[in-house]
Scaffold this motif. Structure first.
Motif, PDB file in Angstrom:
ATOM      1  N   THR A   1       1.544  31.678 -25.836  1.00 14.31           N
ATOM      2  CA  THR A   1       1.970  31.421 -27.033  1.00 14.31           C
ATOM      3  C   THR A   1       0.853  31.266 -28.196  1.00 14.31           C
ATOM      4  O   THR A   1       1.079  31.539 -29.278  1.00 14.31           O
ATOM      5  N   GLU A   2      -0.114  30.769 -27.685  1.00 18.27           N
ATOM      6  CA  GLU A   2      -1.324  30.733 -28.625  1.00 18.27           C
ATOM      7  C   GLU A   2      -1.873  32.108 -29.005  1.00 18.27           C
ATOM      8  O   GLU A   2      -2.006  32.152 -30.400  1.00 18.27           O
TER       9      GLU A   2
ATOM     10  N   ASP B   1      -2.154  36.230 -33.364  1.00 15.99           N
ATOM     11  CA  ASP B   1      -2.074  37.578 -33.743  1.00 15.99           C
ATOM     12  C   ASP B   1      -0.802  37.876 -33.732  1.00 15.99           C
ATOM     13  O   ASP B   1      -0.196  38.152 -32.669  1.00 15.99           O
ATOM     14  N   PRO B   2      -0.150  37.952 -35.068  1.00 15.08           N
ATOM     15  CA  PRO B   2       1.296  38.491 -35.223  1.00 15.08           C
ATOM     16  C   PRO B   2       1.446  39.788 -34.334  1.00 15.08           C
ATOM     17  O   PRO B   2       2.724  40.074 -33.882  1.00 15.08           O
ATOM     18  N   SER B   3       0.628  40.644 -34.110  1.00 10.65           N
ATOM     19  CA  SER B   3       0.886  41.874 -33.518  1.00 10.65           C
ATOM     20  C   SER B   3       1.098  41.774 -32.148  1.00 10.65           C
ATOM     21  O   SER B   3       1.686  42.599 -31.193  1.00 10.65           O
ATOM     22  N   ALA B   4       0.714  40.675 -31.432  1.00 12.31           N
ATOM     23  CA  ALA B   4       0.864  40.414 -30.111  1.00 12.31           C
ATOM     24  C   ALA B   4       2.350  39.870 -29.855  1.00 12.31           C
ATOM     25  O   ALA B   4       2.659  39.645 -28.471  1.00 12.31           O
ATOM     26  N   ARG B   5       2.922  39.214 -30.805  1.00 12.40           N
ATOM     27  CA  ARG B   5       4.518  39.074 -30.669  1.00 12.40           C
ATOM     28  C   ARG B   5       5.315  40.026 -29.975  1.00 12.40           C
ATOM     29  O   ARG B   5       5.421  41.416 -30.713  1.00 12.40           O
ATOM     30  N   PRO B   6       6.346  39.609 -29.273  1.00  9.86           N
ATOM     31  CA  PRO B   6       7.327  40.952 -28.639  1.00  9.86           C
ATOM     32  C   PRO B   6       8.024  41.717 -29.789  1.00  9.86           C
ATOM     33  O   PRO B   6       8.342  42.704 -29.508  1.00  9.86           O
ATOM     34  N   ALA B   7       8.426  40.965 -30.804  1.00  7.55           N
ATOM     35  CA  ALA B   7       9.040  41.821 -31.869  1.00  7.55           C
ATOM     36  C   ALA B   7       8.296  42.918 -32.548  1.00  7.55           C
ATOM     37  O   ALA B   7       8.867  43.707 -33.126  1.00  7.55           O
ATOM     38  N   GLN B   8       6.897  42.583 -32.273  1.00  8.37           N
ATOM     39  CA  GLN B   8       6.184  43.562 -33.009  1.00  8.37           C
ATOM     40  C   GLN B   8       5.699  44.597 -32.000  1.00  8.37           C
ATOM     41  O   GLN B   8       4.665  45.528 -32.413  1.00  8.37           O
ATOM     42  N   ASN B   9       5.789  44.716 -30.847  1.00  8.05           N
ATOM     43  CA  ASN B   9       5.538  45.277 -29.767  1.00  8.05           C
ATOM     44  C   ASN B   9       6.663  46.061 -28.851  1.00  8.05           C
ATOM     45  O   ASN B   9       7.454  45.402 -28.409  1.00  8.05           O
TER      46      ASN B   9
ATOM     47  N   GLU C   1       6.878  33.475 -21.782  1.00 10.39           N
ATOM     48  CA  GLU C   1       5.759  32.974 -22.698  1.00 10.39           C
ATOM     49  C   GLU C   1       5.069  31.869 -21.853  1.00 10.39           C
ATOM     50  O   GLU C   1       5.840  31.095 -21.129  1.00 10.39           O
ATOM     51  N   VAL C   2       3.806  31.753 -22.032  1.00  5.42           N
ATOM     52  CA  VAL C   2       3.107  30.744 -21.339  1.00  5.42           C
ATOM     53  C   VAL C   2       2.581  29.723 -22.393  1.00  5.42           C
ATOM     54  O   VAL C   2       1.710  30.343 -23.071  1.00  5.42           O
ATOM     55  N   THR C   3       2.684  28.574 -22.046  1.00 10.18           N
ATOM     56  CA  THR C   3       2.133  27.451 -23.170  1.00 10.18           C
ATOM     57  C   THR C   3       0.776  26.925 -22.851  1.00 10.18           C
ATOM     58  O   THR C   3       0.377  27.263 -21.589  1.00 10.18           O
ATOM     59  N   PRO C   4      -0.047  26.262 -23.876  1.00 16.69           N
ATOM     60  CA  PRO C   4      -1.258  25.915 -23.252  1.00 16.69           C
ATOM     61  C   PRO C   4      -1.302  24.914 -22.257  1.00 16.69           C
ATOM     62  O   PRO C   4      -2.199  24.659 -21.537  1.00 16.69           O
ATOM     63  N   THR C   5      -0.013  24.273 -22.101  1.00 15.38           N
ATOM     64  CA  THR C   5       0.071  23.135 -20.988  1.00 15.38           C
ATOM     65  C   THR C   5       0.684  23.941 -19.793  1.00 15.38           C
ATOM     66  O   THR C   5       0.999  23.306 -18.657  1.00 15.38           O
ATOM     67  N   LEU C   6       0.729  25.360 -19.679  1.00 15.10           N
ATOM     68  CA  LEU C   6       1.079  25.892 -18.484  1.00 15.10           C
ATOM     69  C   LEU C   6       2.707  26.110 -18.343  1.00 15.10           C
ATOM     70  O   LEU C   6       2.940  26.069 -17.121  1.00 15.10           O
ATOM     71  N   GLU C   7       3.346  25.514 -19.202  1.00 15.57           N
ATOM     72  CA  GLU C   7       4.837  25.900 -18.997  1.00 15.57           C
ATOM     73  C   GLU C   7       5.267  27.299 -19.327  1.00 15.57           C
ATOM     74  O   GLU C   7       4.646  27.772 -20.320  1.00 15.57           O
ATOM     75  N   VAL C   8       6.161  27.831 -18.501  1.00 16.82           N
ATOM     76  CA  VAL C   8       6.519  29.204 -18.556  1.00 16.82           C
ATOM     77  C   VAL C   8       8.032  29.241 -18.885  1.00 16.82           C
ATOM     78  O   VAL C   8       8.960  28.622 -18.198  1.00 16.82           O
ATOM     79  N   SER C   9       8.463  29.951 -20.019  1.00 17.62           N
ATOM     80  CA  SER C   9       9.475  30.164 -20.395  1.00 17.62           C
ATOM     81  C   SER C   9      10.074  31.793 -20.429  1.00 17.62           C
ATOM     82  O   SER C   9       9.026  32.831 -20.781  1.00 17.62           O
ATOM     83  N   LEU C  10      11.347  32.039 -20.229  1.00 10.13           N
ATOM     84  CA  LEU C  10      11.939  33.262 -20.476  1.00 10.13           C
ATOM     85  C   LEU C  10      12.515  33.469 -21.678  1.00 10.13           C
ATOM     86  O   LEU C  10      13.248  32.475 -21.990  1.00 10.13           O
TER      87      LEU C  10
END
Length: 128
Positions: free
Chosen positions: A31-32, A37-45, A62-71
């Motif tokens: 997520t960081e 970098d907006p080009s790293a977002r899935p909607a741009q790739n 997606e993986v957050t800085p606290t290492l939570e993982v979401s689909l």
């Protein structure tokens, strides 16, 4: 610039192709990184998107800085409602992770009319 999005005949075909890609840990997104970098977002790739007729599907882990993982799975199409998008979600996930009663999903609609479904993918947090 127009994205070259892979097209499929059915949501099931798109699901197999896209889930095989996004569930591979090397394709998970921070997520960081997406915020910086907006080009790293899935909607741009285009790698994180598929198309079935007028329906566009965008998905990632997606993986957050606290290492939570979401689909995250999102859908967009002319006239698409959250209820119809939920039907697409069920079809999209059916072969890999069928929806079960009482499974909690966060649902949001963004300014570009994507309907997003988000839920925890891994148990608690990843341990490094």
């Amino acid at each position: 610039m127009q994205l070259a999005i892979h097209e499929h005949a059915t949501v099931e075909e798109a699901s197999k192709d896209l889930l095989d890609f996004i569930l591979t840990p090397s394709n998970w997104l921070s997520t960081e990184q997406q915020a910086a970098d907006p080009s790293a977002r899935p909607a741009q790739n285009a790698l994180y998107q598929r198309r079935v007729g007028p329906l566009r599907i965008c998905a990632c882990v997606e993986v957050t800085p606290t290492l939570e993982v979401s689909l995250r799975v999102a859908f967009r199409a002319p006239g698409l409602t959250p209820v119809k998008a939920a039907d697409h979600l069920e079809t999209f996930l059916r072969t890999r992770m069928p929806l079960t009663p009482n499974t909690e999903w966060q649902v949001e609609v963004d300014e570009r009319r994507w309907i997003h479904f988000v839920r925890r993918y891994a148990g608690a947090r990843l341990l490094a």
